[in-house]
Design an enzyme around this catalytic site. Structure first.
Site, mmCIF file in Angstrom:
data_model
loop_
_atom_site.group_PDB
_atom_site.id
_atom_site.type_symbol
_atom_site.label_atom_id
_atom_site.label_comp_id
_atom_site.label_asym_id
_atom_site.label_seq_id
_atom_site.Cartn_x
_atom_site.Cartn_y
_atom_site.Cartn_z
ATOM 1 N N SER A 204 4.261 2.200 48.908
ATOM 2 C CA SER A 204 3.129 1.732 48.272
ATOM 3 C C SER A 204 3.278 1.921 46.866
ATOM 4 O O SER A 204 3.958 1.290 46.262
ATOM 5 C CB SER A 204 1.960 2.550 48.809
ATOM 6 O OG SER A 204 0.787 2.204 48.393
ATOM 7 N N ASP A 281 -0.811 -3.957 58.339
ATOM 8 C CA ASP A 281 -1.507 -3.345 57.117
ATOM 9 C C ASP A 281 -2.253 -4.062 56.384
ATOM 10 O O ASP A 281 -2.326 -5.404 56.004
ATOM 11 C CB ASP A 281 -0.178 -3.369 56.031
ATOM 12 C CG ASP A 281 -0.511 -2.562 54.621
ATOM 13 O OD1 ASP A 281 -1.581 -2.226 54.351
ATOM 14 O OD2 ASP A 281 0.609 -2.160 54.069
ATOM 15 N N HIS A 311 -0.906 0.554 57.076
ATOM 16 C CA HIS A 311 -0.344 1.167 55.605
ATOM 17 C C HIS A 311 0.499 2.374 55.769
ATOM 18 O O HIS A 311 1.173 2.632 54.978
ATOM 19 C CB HIS A 311 -1.433 0.895 54.723
ATOM 20 C CG HIS A 311 -0.973 0.899 53.261
ATOM 21 N ND1 HIS A 311 -0.268 0.143 52.629
ATOM 22 C CD2 HIS A 311 -1.171 2.022 52.431
ATOM 23 C CE1 HIS A 311 0.162 0.426 51.413
ATOM 24 N NE2 HIS A 311 -0.534 1.775 51.116
#
Length: 386
Positions: A204, A281, A311
């Site tokens: 991320s 996600d 995610h």
């Protein structure tokens, strides 16, 4: 003045709970945040009374001020959850042999890190510099780290960004880049690992930090590979996904100061790169991983997708560690050819050498208890691990 229960709840949702308010009660950050929240009711009142174009302008100004005031909190969620801000779990709880490391990263930032080393001759194994996402601290990543340690047989260096956990300083884009560079320099000087087998892992927001280092020639020269999981093309583009209306979706690009423009940096990357994307996600669209993969300048790159991956849970999908382990050992065995990747030149002889390196990686891993499939740069092996 007493706040209603609804207002108190809103403050907590915005990260201005009791502990956070005490932490922010000083300096320009305090003034900027509270000024925006104070102006929001006034903006609404003016909008009601003035009407028309003026009303729209006032509301737009209020929205911009609100986004600016919340941006740093939303990007760097180090107070989520607030009670865990000052507590960092320890690797010993997971049976991991570890060393606590403190690094100085400039501007008063002292970084708290964990180095988790494989027993025996750890110099023959890859070392993974783990760059986590925007929330929590390295203690929250220890269950994941334990599986990486056992399933992938790698050394791990867990970096805690400035302002997170018990690291000092305040987070910022340039600050996070400096923190990751300091950790990479530290690993390049250690004698108990092979500095030519160091790879970056970024998830991320950590992926954006990893891309920055892999795109810089001076730090890319210290890397043998890059792993990017569920990361974004740029922060404004990721934020615009949350705004469904066309007019509102353009606001993040106009007002955000933290940009992390990975899209523009990908063509400069030359190290072997693995992209991991969870197709469920809902925070970062999987299409962003595919976009970064297509823009990547490395001659050795691969996109792995996981149908049920969300995610924060892609690492829990079946086959995840087998595919990751195959890439890590493959890339670390290719380390002697690192200068050729940075030059961006791959002759047929070099491709033959890459195939030989992959075969060596497969052979070495098989001897450690795994098996391999594939021996070329385009067919990175998947290793069966126990």
């Amino acid at each position: 003045m007493r706040l209603s229960s609804a207002c108190r709840s809103a403050c907590c949702c915005c990260g201005l709970g009791r502990r956070a308010r005490h932490r922010l009660a000083g300096g320009a950050d305090f003034v900027r945040r509270h000024l925006a929240f104070a102006l929001a009711p006034a903006a609404c009142l003016l909008a009601v009374e003035s009407g028309g174009l003026v009303a729209f302008a006032v509301l737009l100004l209020g929205a911009l001020l609100g986004l600016l005031s919340l941006e740093a909190y939303l990007v760097y969620c180090r107070n989520e959850p607030p009670e865990s801000r000052y507590f960092v779990d320890h690797p010993s709880r997971y049976g991991l042999p570890s060393q606590t490391v403190f690094l100085d990263s400039g501007r008063g930032a002292r970084l708290h890190c964990y180095f988790i080393k494989q027993p025996g001759d750890s110099t023959r194994l890859p070392t993974l510099l783990f760059l986590h996402g925007n929330a929590g601290n390295i203690g929250h990543r220890l269950p994941n780290a334990a599986l990486l340690f056992h399933q992938c047989r790698v050394n791990l260096f867990l970096l805690e960004y400035r302002g997170y956990g018990i690291s000092t300083g305040a987070p910022s884009g340039t600050g996070l880049y400096a923190d990751a560079a300091a950790a990479l320099q530290h690993l390049s000087r250690r004698s108990d690992i092979d500095p030519q087998r160091v790879l970056l892992f970024g998830r991320s927001l950590g992926g954006a930090v990893a891309i920055e280092l892999a795109a810089r020639p001076e730090t890319a020269a210290l890397l043998s590979g890059l792993v990017l999981e569920n990361t974004f093309t740029s922060l404004p583009e990721a934020a615009s996904v949350l705004f469904r209306l066309p007019l509102l979706s353009s606001l993040p690009g106009l007002v955000m100061t933290n940009r992390f423009n990975s899209r523009a940096k990908m063509p400069s990357i030359r190290v072997p790169t693995l992209f991991i994307s969870g197709l469920r996600d809902t925070l970062i669209p999987p299409a962003m991983s595919a976009c970064l993969h297509s823009l990547c300048g490395s001659g050795v790159r691969r996109l792995e997708t996981f149908e049920s991956g969300e995610h924060n849970t892609t690492w829990q999908c079946a086959g995840y560690f087998q595919r990751l382990a195959g890439f890590l050992h493959f890339a670390s065995e290719m380390a002697p050819q690192r200068e050729d990747w940075h030059a961006g030149q791959h002759s047929e002889d070099e491709e033959d050498q890459s195939a030989g390196a992959a075969a060596a990686a497969a052979s070495a891993t098989s001897a450690a208890g795994g098996a391999s499939a594939g021996t070329t740069a385009d067919d990175i092996p998947t290793i069966t691990v126990l």
